[in-house]
Design an enzyme around this catalytic site. Sequence first.
Site, mmCIF file in Angstrom:
data_model
loop_
_atom_site.group_PDB
_atom_site.id
_atom_site.type_symbol
_atom_site.label_atom_id
_atom_site.label_comp_id
_atom_site.label_asym_id
_atom_site.label_seq_id
_atom_site.Cartn_x
_atom_site.Cartn_y
_atom_site.Cartn_z
ATOM 1 N N TRP A 36 -48.012 -1.894 51.176
ATOM 2 C CA TRP A 36 -47.384 -2.213 52.475
ATOM 3 C C TRP A 36 -46.956 -3.674 52.571
ATOM 4 O O TRP A 36 -47.677 -4.565 52.141
ATOM 5 C CB TRP A 36 -48.399 -1.915 53.579
ATOM 6 C CG TRP A 36 -48.085 -2.543 54.897
ATOM 7 C CD1 TRP A 36 -48.351 -3.843 55.280
ATOM 8 C CD2 TRP A 36 -47.456 -1.933 56.024
ATOM 9 N NE1 TRP A 36 -47.927 -4.049 56.569
ATOM 10 C CE2 TRP A 36 -47.377 -2.903 57.051
ATOM 11 C CE3 TRP A 36 -46.964 -0.632 56.264
ATOM 12 C CZ2 TRP A 36 -46.816 -2.622 58.303
ATOM 13 C CZ3 TRP A 36 -46.413 -0.368 57.514
ATOM 14 C CH2 TRP A 36 -46.341 -1.351 58.515
ATOM 15 N N ASP A 39 -44.336 -8.984 57.869
ATOM 16 C CA ASP A 39 -43.612 -10.259 58.037
ATOM 17 C C ASP A 39 -43.412 -11.110 56.778
ATOM 18 O O ASP A 39 -44.353 -11.271 55.996
ATOM 19 C CB ASP A 39 -44.386 -11.178 58.995
ATOM 20 C CG ASP A 39 -44.884 -10.490 60.230
ATOM 21 O OD1 ASP A 39 -44.551 -9.334 60.460
ATOM 22 O OD2 ASP A 39 -45.647 -11.133 60.972
ATOM 23 N N GLN A 55 -46.803 -10.528 54.455
ATOM 24 C CA GLN A 55 -47.968 -9.770 54.924
ATOM 25 C C GLN A 55 -48.079 -8.520 54.071
ATOM 26 O O GLN A 55 -47.100 -7.764 53.949
ATOM 27 C CB GLN A 55 -47.790 -9.414 56.405
ATOM 28 C CG GLN A 55 -47.923 -10.608 57.335
ATOM 29 C CD GLN A 55 -49.362 -11.066 57.462
ATOM 30 O OE1 GLN A 55 -50.142 -10.482 58.181
ATOM 31 N NE2 GLN A 55 -49.721 -12.117 56.731
ATOM 32 N N TRP A 63 -50.471 -0.440 57.251
ATOM 33 C CA TRP A 63 -51.016 -1.775 57.555
ATOM 34 C C TRP A 63 -52.533 -1.737 57.479
ATOM 35 O O TRP A 63 -53.164 -0.830 58.023
ATOM 36 C CB TRP A 63 -50.582 -2.176 58.970
ATOM 37 C CG TRP A 63 -50.946 -3.586 59.321
ATOM 38 C CD1 TRP A 63 -50.155 -4.677 59.180
ATOM 39 C CD2 TRP A 63 -52.189 -4.054 59.858
ATOM 40 N NE1 TRP A 63 -50.826 -5.803 59.588
ATOM 41 C CE2 TRP A 63 -52.086 -5.452 60.012
ATOM 42 C CE3 TRP A 63 -53.389 -3.444 60.201
ATOM 43 C CZ2 TRP A 63 -53.120 -6.246 60.513
ATOM 44 C CZ3 TRP A 63 -54.424 -4.238 60.700
ATOM 45 C CH2 TRP A 63 -54.282 -5.617 60.853
ATOM 46 N N PHE A 98 -53.359 -13.410 58.421
ATOM 47 C CA PHE A 98 -52.138 -13.061 59.139
ATOM 48 C C PHE A 98 -51.037 -14.086 58.856
ATOM 49 O O PHE A 98 -51.194 -15.006 58.075
ATOM 50 C CB PHE A 98 -52.431 -12.963 60.645
ATOM 51 C CG PHE A 98 -53.045 -11.653 61.085
ATOM 52 C CD1 PHE A 98 -53.691 -10.810 60.183
ATOM 53 C CD2 PHE A 98 -52.980 -11.264 62.417
ATOM 54 C CE1 PHE A 98 -54.253 -9.601 60.603
ATOM 55 C CE2 PHE A 98 -53.538 -10.057 62.850
ATOM 56 C CZ PHE A 98 -54.171 -9.233 61.946
ATOM 57 N N TRP A 304 -42.065 -2.509 64.125
ATOM 58 C CA TRP A 304 -43.296 -1.765 64.422
ATOM 59 C C TRP A 304 -42.996 -0.432 65.108
ATOM 60 O O TRP A 304 -43.751 0.519 64.981
ATOM 61 C CB TRP A 304 -44.223 -2.596 65.300
ATOM 62 C CG TRP A 304 -44.757 -3.788 64.561
ATOM 63 C CD1 TRP A 304 -44.433 -5.092 64.776
ATOM 64 C CD2 TRP A 304 -45.672 -3.779 63.461
ATOM 65 N NE1 TRP A 304 -45.095 -5.897 63.875
ATOM 66 C CE2 TRP A 304 -45.868 -5.122 63.064
ATOM 67 C CE3 TRP A 304 -46.362 -2.777 62.772
ATOM 68 C CZ2 TRP A 304 -46.708 -5.482 62.017
ATOM 69 C CZ3 TRP A 304 -47.201 -3.142 61.723
ATOM 70 C CH2 TRP A 304 -47.366 -4.463 61.355
HETATM 71 C C1 FRU Z 1 -45.966 -9.603 63.510
HETATM 72 C C2 FRU Z 1 -47.469 -9.653 63.350
HETATM 73 C C3 FRU Z 1 -47.945 -11.083 63.449
HETATM 74 C C4 FRU Z 1 -49.231 -11.072 62.700
HETATM 75 C C5 FRU Z 1 -48.932 -10.083 61.599
HETATM 76 C C6 FRU Z 1 -50.106 -9.268 61.158
HETATM 77 O O1 FRU Z 1 -45.354 -8.555 62.884
HETATM 78 O O2 FRU Z 1 -48.090 -8.836 64.311
HETATM 79 O O3 FRU Z 1 -48.047 -11.575 64.765
HETATM 80 O O4 FRU Z 1 -49.579 -12.328 62.211
HETATM 81 O O5 FRU Z 1 -47.903 -9.242 62.062
HETATM 82 O O6 FRU Z 1 -49.823 -8.545 60.016
#
Ligand code: FRU
Length: 496
Positions: A36, A39, A55, A63, A98, A304
């Site tokens: 996965w 960001d 991420q 996620w 994050f 999302w």
């Molecule tokens: C945005 C978010 C960020 C966070 C990250 C977690 O897409 O929610 O605010 O740091 O993804 O994966």
Amino acid sequence: MMNHSLIFARAYEKEAGGTIPASARPVFHLTPRIGWMNDPNGFSYYQGQYHLFYQYNPYDTQWDAMHWGHAVSHDLLHWTYLPAALAPDAPYDSFGCFSGSAVEMPDGKQLLLYTGVRKEGGDNGRELQTQCVAVGDGLDYRKYDRNPVLVAEDLPDGLSPYDFRDPKVWRMPDGGYRCVAGARRMDRRGVLLLFDSADGFRWHFKSILAENDGRFGLMWECPDFFPLDGKSVLFVSPQDMLPEGFEYHNGNGTVCQIGTFDEESGRFTPERHQAIDYGIDFYAPQTLLTPDGRRVMIGWMQNWDTCKNTGYEDRQWFGQMTLPRELSLRNGRLYQQPIRELAQYRSQPVEYKNVSVSACMNLPGIEGRCVELDLHIRPESAETPYHKFTMRFAQDDQYYSVLSYRPHESLLKIDRKFSGSRRAYIHQRRCQVASRRGEIRLRVILDRFSIEVFVNDGEQVMTATILTDPSARRICFEADGKAVMDITRYSLFQED
Ligand code: FRU
């Protein structure tokens, strides 16, 4: 010394990522090495290469347990995976590393500033979010011994430590460091905070840069703040947006505010605002400055609200980055262009001029899934306007997606509901474009699993993922009324 979780993740991604054939990925859009991706993080130019972290959950296409994946590139189009940079292995980031950003330090090391998340009082507790530092050489990163560097006590009164994240860092002319991070008030409205640091490790609160007056969603995620063409520009990705005409849509959106910054008060005064992208799949963009002075943005080419649209269950990756885009301001608006490096990978142009578009028309040589299409559409004459222009693409006998334009309403629409998705998520979106008497210019970039449409020289952009099998290559045109089209089609990266 490297922690076990990171050693394990690096070994796993190398082996499992290696089993994904190149043909199952996009050609020039970055996907996670395995599992996965959300960001973009730490998008930066460091020691002769572009670095892009992301991420990352290597272990699943969902996620979970955020790591930082890592890739490098010389042209922002060909990416090489490096081993994962961060794993959630410290007490202060045990629930996840994050989003965050990267900057070069005077000693030549790279500093990563990211959000460390832990669960307060065990697994069922709330997510306590703090800012943390890791320092490295472009390959291996070591978390700072005194992490976290920004905690609840550093927040102004009335802000929640449970939503305090996504620091974007830059260097100041005096050699110091500044970052902007998202936070929220108890009523859930987003606030953006500026922090300063002399050395990148010891940080203190400077000011409230901007506040959400309730107009743009609730919590504000992933801010970026930078100068552009004489103005200050603020990017933010608000959660829980309400639509506003065709400008913003429900859910997770993106906003660009153009305005001025006052160094004394540390406050930004917005003058204009607009969506950054008007398509379906776009969120959490981040920018960098190239060595030749271009402000380039990359975003998560997903959202999302649509990320259950995963296509086939056997796919081993989920999530893509957008094409990097060059930013500028014109007529008080944000303009985006595909990075100019893309032009050098165009080949085999096929060109038609003054084509009268009729019912379901195929043009020899106009097809493919890794192509650029430059279109100029207009009415045959002022007396004979057309009602609708349609381009079907990624088409085979069963599936297709559609880009259509209705000049009377000035609406450009993307629709992928017949692309083969088995999910009832958002499959179409409309964008109100400038009305130019039925004339519209479109620069369409198709990679295997996406479409990015740059409208009227980059005045607006619409982005969507398309999961149709790449064997669906047909493109056809149709007009209701008398439309005339010029079109040039290029093969990209000699793929089509
Ligand atoms: C945005 C978010 C960020 C966070 C990250 C977690 O897409 O929610 O605010 O740091 O993804 O994966």
